[in-house]
Scaffold this active site. Structure first.
Site, short mmCIF file in Angstrom:
data_model
loop_
_atom_site.label_atom_id
_atom_site.label_comp_id
_atom_site.label_asym_id
_atom_site.label_seq_id
_atom_site.Cartn_x
_atom_site.Cartn_y
_atom_site.Cartn_z
N SER A 6 0.86 -1.18 0.00
CA SER A 6 0.00 0.00 0.00
C SER A 6 0.89 1.23 0.00
CB SER A 6 -0.87 0.02 1.27
OG SER A 6 -1.34 1.34 1.50
N HIS A 31 -1.39 -1.71 -4.20
CA HIS A 31 -2.66 -1.48 -3.49
C HIS A 31 -2.77 0.00 -3.20
CE1 HIS A 31 -5.92 -2.72 -0.65
NE2 HIS A 31 -5.50 -1.71 0.07
N ASP A 33 -4.77 3.00 -1.51
CA ASP A 33 -5.77 3.28 -0.46
C ASP A 33 -6.42 4.62 -0.68
OD1 ASP A 33 -3.83 1.48 1.89
OD2 ASP A 33 -5.83 0.99 1.18
N MET A 35 -9.10 7.20 0.17
CA MET A 35 -9.91 7.49 1.35
C MET A 35 -10.53 8.88 1.19
SD MET A 35 -7.41 6.27 4.44
CE MET A 35 -6.35 4.82 4.27
N HIS A 64 -8.44 0.43 -3.42
CA HIS A 64 -9.24 0.09 -2.24
C HIS A 64 -10.07 1.33 -1.94
CE1 HIS A 64 -9.19 -0.95 2.37
NE2 HIS A 64 -10.41 -0.95 1.87
N MET A 66 -12.16 3.33 -0.02
CA MET A 66 -12.74 3.59 1.30
C MET A 66 -13.48 4.93 1.20
SD MET A 66 -9.50 2.35 3.58
CE MET A 66 -8.33 2.49 2.22
N MET A 135 -10.72 -6.65 6.48
CA MET A 135 -9.98 -5.60 7.18
C MET A 135 -9.59 -6.10 8.56
SD MET A 135 -9.68 -3.20 5.03
CE MET A 135 -8.81 -2.11 6.15
N GLY A 140 -8.42 3.56 7.80
CA GLY A 140 -8.25 5.01 7.88
C GLY A 140 -6.86 5.41 8.31
N GLY A 142 -2.51 4.05 8.67
CA GLY A 142 -1.51 3.00 8.49
C GLY A 142 -0.84 2.74 9.84
N GLY A 143 -0.05 1.67 9.90
CA GLY A 143 0.75 1.41 11.10
C GLY A 143 -0.04 0.98 12.32
N ASP A 173 -5.94 -6.76 5.10
CA ASP A 173 -5.41 -5.39 5.05
C ASP A 173 -5.42 -4.78 6.45
OD1 ASP A 173 -6.32 -2.43 3.07
OD2 ASP A 173 -4.82 -2.76 4.64
N GLY A 174 -4.18 -4.51 6.92
CA GLY A 174 -4.08 -3.78 8.19
C GLY A 174 -3.27 -4.52 9.22
N GLY A 175 -2.08 -3.96 9.52
CA GLY A 175 -1.27 -4.57 10.57
C GLY A 175 -0.58 -5.85 10.17
N GLY A 195 1.61 -2.10 4.30
CA GLY A 195 1.90 -0.67 4.20
C GLY A 195 3.19 -0.36 4.93
N SER A 196 3.08 -0.15 6.22
CA SER A 196 4.25 0.27 7.01
C SER A 196 5.31 -0.82 7.10
CB SER A 196 3.80 0.70 8.41
OG SER A 196 2.95 -0.28 8.96
C1 DX5 Z 1 -6.64 1.18 5.82
C2 DX5 Z 1 -5.42 1.01 4.97
C3 DX5 Z 1 -4.22 0.53 5.81
C4 DX5 Z 1 -3.00 0.30 4.98
C5 DX5 Z 1 -2.14 -0.78 5.59
O1 DX5 Z 1 -6.38 1.86 6.95
O2 DX5 Z 1 -5.72 0.04 4.00
O3 DX5 Z 1 -4.61 -0.66 6.41
O4 DX5 Z 1 -3.31 -0.13 3.72
O5 DX5 Z 1 -1.30 -0.19 6.45
P1 DX5 Z 1 -0.43 -1.09 7.44
O6 DX5 Z 1 0.07 -2.29 6.65
O7 DX5 Z 1 0.69 -0.19 7.88
O8 DX5 Z 1 -1.37 -1.49 8.54
ZN ZN Z 2 -6.24 -0.84 1.85
#
Ligand code: DX5
Ligand code: ZN
Length: 217
Positions: A6, A31, A33, A35, A64, A66, A135, A140, A142-143, A173-175, A195-196
């Site tokens: 992402s 990917h 994001d 938003m 994605h 959102m 999810m 909303g 990252g990290g 997606d996420g963490g 992402g991070s």
């Molecule tokens: C929604 C986004 C994040 C991002 C992933 O908030 O979709 O989840 O892509 O970020 P990390 O991998 O850092 O959680």
């Molecule tokens: Zn995403």
């Protein structure tokens, strides 16, 4: 386990280079994001940035979305070169029409579910889906840390797709990072948004990708 970086936490001052670093490191899909600051608290970017990313890589790109009323923006993200549009069940009261609208444009469909949205919507939607996105954080930011209970949802979604004989991707997606990616894969995911874990000012992209690959060997 395929990887979908992402760009949300990438350095936007050198976005094309960051995308090319990920491509060179051997990732599978970019990917994006998107938003809108309404469905989720953050406002990120729209079709113009998606088009810039697509122009910088040969990789397939997925948006994605959102955003509220994603059905109003299908043409814009198609024109931006997105091969897959992922919409949120929570923002699609006319879900059948929206998924048909995406497929009608020759694009792949994805359906994203927030951490507490019942998986029941998948029962009926699976025939119209090329991808399911579970999810594992509240979207909303990252990290964030992966919400532990969401891995059970991944496993249930895996079972639902298998029972339906669906070839759809199961994405998370996420963490997702070196600590969590093995559990994500073992729960049955086929694609992980990172992402991070890939875009960070602490290490180069290639190191992030290499660490994730090593964590799932
Ligand atoms: C929604 C986004 C994040 C991002 C992933 O908030 O979709 O989840 O892509 O970020 P990390 O991998 O850092 O959680
Ligand atoms: Zn995403």
């Amino acid at each position: 386990m395929k990887l979908a970086p992402s760009i949300y936490t990438a350095d936007f001052g050198r976005l094309a280079a960051q995308v090319q670093e990920a491509e060179a490191a051997g990732v599978d899909v970019m990917h994006l994001d998107v938003m809108d600051g309404h469905f989720v608290p953050t406002l990120t970017f729209g079709p113009a940035v998606c088009a810039a990313v697509k122009a910088a890589t040969r990789l397939p790109c997925e948006a994605h979305l959102m955003i509220e009323t994603p059905e109003r923006h299908l043409e814009a993200y198609q024109a931006a070169g997105m091969g897959r549009l992922i919409v949120h069940a929570e923002t699609c009261p006319r879900l059948f029409a929206t998924l048909q609208g995406i497929r009608g444009r020759g694009l792949q469909t994805g359906l994203a579910l927030n951490p507490l949205t019942p998986l029941a919507v998948l029962e009926e939607a699976i025939p119209y889906l090329d991808l399911v996105l579970i999810m594992t954080v509240e979207p909303g930011l990252g990290g964030q840390r992966l919400i532990p209970g969401t891995l059970a949802r991944v496993a249930r979604a895996r079972a639902m797709l298998d029972a339906a004989g669906s070839p759809a991707e199961l994405e998370v997606d996420g963490g997702v990072n070196v600590e969590t990616i093995r559990a994500v894969r073992d729960a049955g995911a086929t694609l992980a948004v990172v992402g991070s874990a890939v875009y960070s000012d602490k290490f180069p992209v290639a190191d992030g990708v290499r660490a994730l690959r090593a964590a799932t060997r």
